[in-house]
Design a protein around this motif. Sequence first.
Motif, PDB file in Angstrom:
ATOM      1  N   THR A 190      31.522  63.286 -16.857  1.00 39.99           N
ATOM      2  CA  THR A 190      30.882  62.832 -18.087  1.00 39.99           C
ATOM      3  C   THR A 190      29.541  63.541 -18.232  1.00 39.99           C
ATOM      4  OG1 THR A 190      29.806  60.965 -16.976  1.00 39.99           O
ATOM      5  CG2 THR A 190      31.972  60.554 -17.971  1.00 39.99           C
ATOM      6  N   GLY A 191      29.063  63.622 -19.476  1.00 39.83           N
ATOM      7  CA  GLY A 191      27.776  64.256 -19.715  1.00 39.83           C
ATOM      8  C   GLY A 191      27.376  64.110 -21.157  1.00 39.83           C
ATOM      9  N   LEU A 192      26.130  64.445 -21.450  1.00 42.15           N
ATOM     10  CA  LEU A 192      25.602  64.330 -22.800  1.00 42.15           C
ATOM     11  C   LEU A 192      24.906  65.633 -23.168  1.00 42.15           C
ATOM     12  CD1 LEU A 192      25.322  62.237 -25.104  1.00 42.15           C
ATOM     13  CD2 LEU A 192      23.059  61.683 -24.176  1.00 42.15           C
ATOM     14  N   GLY A 193      25.295  66.211 -24.305  1.00 49.86           N
ATOM     15  CA  GLY A 193      24.732  67.490 -24.697  1.00 49.86           C
ATOM     16  C   GLY A 193      23.893  67.442 -25.954  1.00 49.86           C
ATOM     17  N   THR A 194      23.475  66.250 -26.361  1.00 53.72           N
ATOM     18  CA  THR A 194      22.763  66.133 -27.633  1.00 53.72           C
ATOM     19  C   THR A 194      21.347  66.698 -27.594  1.00 53.72           C
ATOM     20  OG1 THR A 194      22.169  63.875 -26.988  1.00 53.72           O
ATOM     21  CG2 THR A 194      24.069  64.133 -28.429  1.00 53.72           C
ATOM     22  N   HIS A 195      20.813  66.964 -26.385  1.00 54.06           N
ATOM     23  CA  HIS A 195      19.467  67.536 -26.287  1.00 54.06           C
ATOM     24  C   HIS A 195      19.411  68.961 -26.816  1.00 54.06           C
ATOM     25  CE1 HIS A 195      21.557  69.120 -22.798  1.00 54.06           C
ATOM     26  NE2 HIS A 195      20.676  70.095 -22.790  1.00 54.06           N
ATOM     27  N   LEU A 196      20.565  69.657 -26.842  1.00 55.59           N
ATOM     28  CA  LEU A 196      20.604  71.051 -27.298  1.00 55.59           C
ATOM     29  C   LEU A 196      20.894  71.052 -28.797  1.00 55.59           C
ATOM     30  CD1 LEU A 196      20.413  74.003 -26.388  1.00 55.59           C
ATOM     31  CD2 LEU A 196      22.871  73.965 -25.962  1.00 55.59           C
ATOM     32  N   ALA A 197      19.833  71.104 -29.583  1.00 61.95           N
ATOM     33  CA  ALA A 197      19.967  71.058 -31.035  1.00 61.95           C
ATOM     34  C   ALA A 197      20.667  72.315 -31.557  1.00 61.95           C
ATOM     35  CB  ALA A 197      18.588  70.924 -31.681  1.00 61.95           C
ATOM     36  N   PHE A 198      21.261  72.182 -32.748  1.00 60.73           N
ATOM     37  CA  PHE A 198      21.993  73.296 -33.344  1.00 60.73           C
ATOM     38  C   PHE A 198      21.104  74.530 -33.483  1.00 60.73           C
ATOM     39  CE2 PHE A 198      23.386  75.588 -37.197  1.00 60.73           C
ATOM     40  CZ  PHE A 198      24.653  75.976 -36.773  1.00 60.73           C
ATOM     41  N   GLU A 199      19.853  74.338 -33.910  1.00 65.86           N
ATOM     42  CA  GLU A 199      18.944  75.472 -34.095  1.00 65.86           C
ATOM     43  C   GLU A 199      18.667  76.169 -32.765  1.00 65.86           C
ATOM     44  OE1 GLU A 199      18.482  72.444 -35.241  1.00 65.86           O
ATOM     45  OE2 GLU A 199      18.753  72.758 -37.405  1.00 65.86           O
ATOM     46  N   GLU A 200      18.499  75.380 -31.707  1.00 65.14           N
ATOM     47  CA  GLU A 200      18.232  75.988 -30.402  1.00 65.14           C
ATOM     48  C   GLU A 200      19.460  76.720 -29.875  1.00 65.14           C
ATOM     49  OE1 GLU A 200      16.296  77.402 -27.195  1.00 65.14           O
ATOM     50  OE2 GLU A 200      15.466  76.518 -29.019  1.00 65.14           O
ATOM     51  N   LEU A 201      20.643  76.186 -30.135  1.00 64.07           N
ATOM     52  CA  LEU A 201      21.870  76.871 -29.730  1.00 64.07           C
ATOM     53  C   LEU A 201      21.976  78.222 -30.442  1.00 64.07           C
ATOM     54  CD1 LEU A 201      24.469  76.750 -28.085  1.00 64.07           C
ATOM     55  CD2 LEU A 201      25.557  75.586 -30.010  1.00 64.07           C
ATOM     56  N   LEU A 202      21.647  78.244 -31.732  1.00 63.14           N
ATOM     57  CA  LEU A 202      21.615  79.512 -32.458  1.00 63.14           C
ATOM     58  C   LEU A 202      20.647  80.490 -31.795  1.00 63.14           C
ATOM     59  CD1 LEU A 202      21.551  78.461 -36.223  1.00 63.14           C
ATOM     60  CD2 LEU A 202      23.283  79.872 -35.127  1.00 63.14           C
ATOM     61  N   ASN A 203      19.476  79.985 -31.430  1.00 67.03           N
ATOM     62  CA  ASN A 203      18.495  80.841 -30.768  1.00 67.03           C
ATOM     63  C   ASN A 203      19.040  81.417 -29.468  1.00 67.03           C
ATOM     64  OD1 ASN A 203      16.701  80.206 -32.799  1.00 67.03           O
ATOM     65  ND2 ASN A 203      15.539  78.726 -31.585  1.00 67.03           N
ATOM     66  N   ARG A 204      19.747  80.592 -28.703  1.00 67.97           N
ATOM     67  CA  ARG A 204      20.277  81.051 -27.408  1.00 67.97           C
ATOM     68  C   ARG A 204      21.332  82.135 -27.598  1.00 67.97           C
ATOM     69  NH1 ARG A 204      16.779  81.288 -24.399  1.00 67.97           N
ATOM     70  NH2 ARG A 204      15.417  80.473 -26.012  1.00 67.97           N
ATOM     71  N   ILE A 205      22.066  82.078 -28.700  1.00 69.42           N
ATOM     72  CA  ILE A 205      23.044  83.129 -28.975  1.00 69.42           C
ATOM     73  C   ILE A 205      22.333  84.443 -29.268  1.00 69.42           C
ATOM     74  CG2 ILE A 205      24.793  83.914 -30.625  1.00 69.42           C
ATOM     75  CD1 ILE A 205      25.628  80.960 -30.927  1.00 69.42           C
ATOM     76  N   VAL A 206      21.281  84.397 -30.064  1.00 72.09           N
ATOM     77  CA  VAL A 206      20.590  85.613 -30.497  1.00 72.09           C
ATOM     78  C   VAL A 206      19.658  86.140 -29.408  1.00 72.09           C
ATOM     79  CG1 VAL A 206      18.956  86.549 -32.193  1.00 72.09           C
ATOM     80  CG2 VAL A 206      20.791  85.012 -32.931  1.00 72.09           C
ATOM     81  N   ILE A 207      18.994  85.244 -28.676  1.00 69.60           N
ATOM     82  CA  ILE A 207      18.064  85.656 -27.618  1.00 69.60           C
ATOM     83  C   ILE A 207      18.802  86.028 -26.348  1.00 69.60           C
ATOM     84  CG2 ILE A 207      16.218  84.828 -26.095  1.00 69.60           C
ATOM     85  CD1 ILE A 207      15.270  83.079 -28.439  1.00 69.60           C
TER      86      ILE A 207
END
Length: 416
Positions: A152-169
């Motif tokens: 089990t786990g929770l991934g809500t701390h990683l906001a959509f905008e930050e996920l986008l940043n991680r893809i580009v960075i």
Amino acid sequence: MVNYLPRIADQELVERLGYIGAVLIEGPKACGKTATATRQAKTVIRLDDDQTARQWLTLSPERLFDGPTPILFDEWQVEPTIWNRVRRQVDDRNGKGLFILTGSATPTDDASRHSGAGRFSVMKMRPMSLFETGHSTGEMSLRSLLEGERQTGLGTHLAFEELLNRIVIGGWPELIDADVASARRWLRDYLTNLVEVDIQKLGSRRDPTNLRRTLESLGRSVGQATKASELARDVGGEDGPIAKETLSAYLTALDRVHLLDNSPAWRPHMRSRARLRTAPVRYFVDPSVGPAALDIGTSELTDDLEALGLHYEALVIRDLRIYAQRLDARVDSWRDENGHEVDAVVTIGPNKWGAFEIKLNPNAVDEAAASLLRFKEKVDTTRQGEPSCLGFITSTGAGGLRPDGVHVIPIGALGP
């Protein structure tokens, strides 16, 4: 440059040094090979910028082996003759953990270079995973999932905008704290240097313009089993497709600087008679390379959700590869002639395996679960073994085991 953050590769390097004389760490430039290696080395020789060391290699090579071990030869491909000398030292000393070599490019094959079998262990490094950069909690362990354990786990701390940043960075150590604009400039310069300098040093000169067009074509092909003939048409443009041999040379050059990280086709024992497709699914070593090759950022990705989904898939595949390597596992793709596909199959040994669908949208869980269960029915589990895990890896939300036996895994909770 941020302070050193622990890498999953750290312990792997320690273990490899414990059973063999020399370890070769391969990976793209700036992924952190040298930083990881220097934490274990007692003597560091940087062949790319130490002119004296290169002179000693010709005049008195034994001087390079006088220091305490492990001795690190950084960027060994600059002086490929060091390979045979290290191999001979391993034979003569008959010890373990004596040398570390790092390389950001594979040198031209040389008939005079002896096999490293029994002397060298080759270890691949990639840019950092979300767990290593601190963007994933790691609550849902790939190791535990493949052991059949409920997670089990929770991934809500990683906001959509930050996920986008991680893809580009991406996961490049130098960019951990960078903003998107700075990262895009860094990556633009990075690809320019690879195309115009590093690849040109490998031997036969490659046309930088066509290399860039190859990168762009691969950027559009991320997460797809694009045929070489389609890439050739893309690169050739209005002049028509480039020759098969020319495209092969470009792809080989990009592979030799460790920029490509394709997923080969998984070939299980099947109940279905549908013919399996065997073309690899195309990925770069880091999700940031695709957007950089296309010169797009977060705003362009949000305008094209289909493309965003594929680049998100590339991020997940990178992380799965990093976590799987620690388990001596491999990550493959699967698809049949009827269009049924599974994004990632992680295999340990002959019979332990898990299958994963990757979708950005958490609401696609039912569709993904149905696809995984249908796939399981096609596999001859009497010969292949039952899957240890069926998983849906998505962008956010709560993670756990559904009643149908499929794990929901937010990427912000996935770890080794």
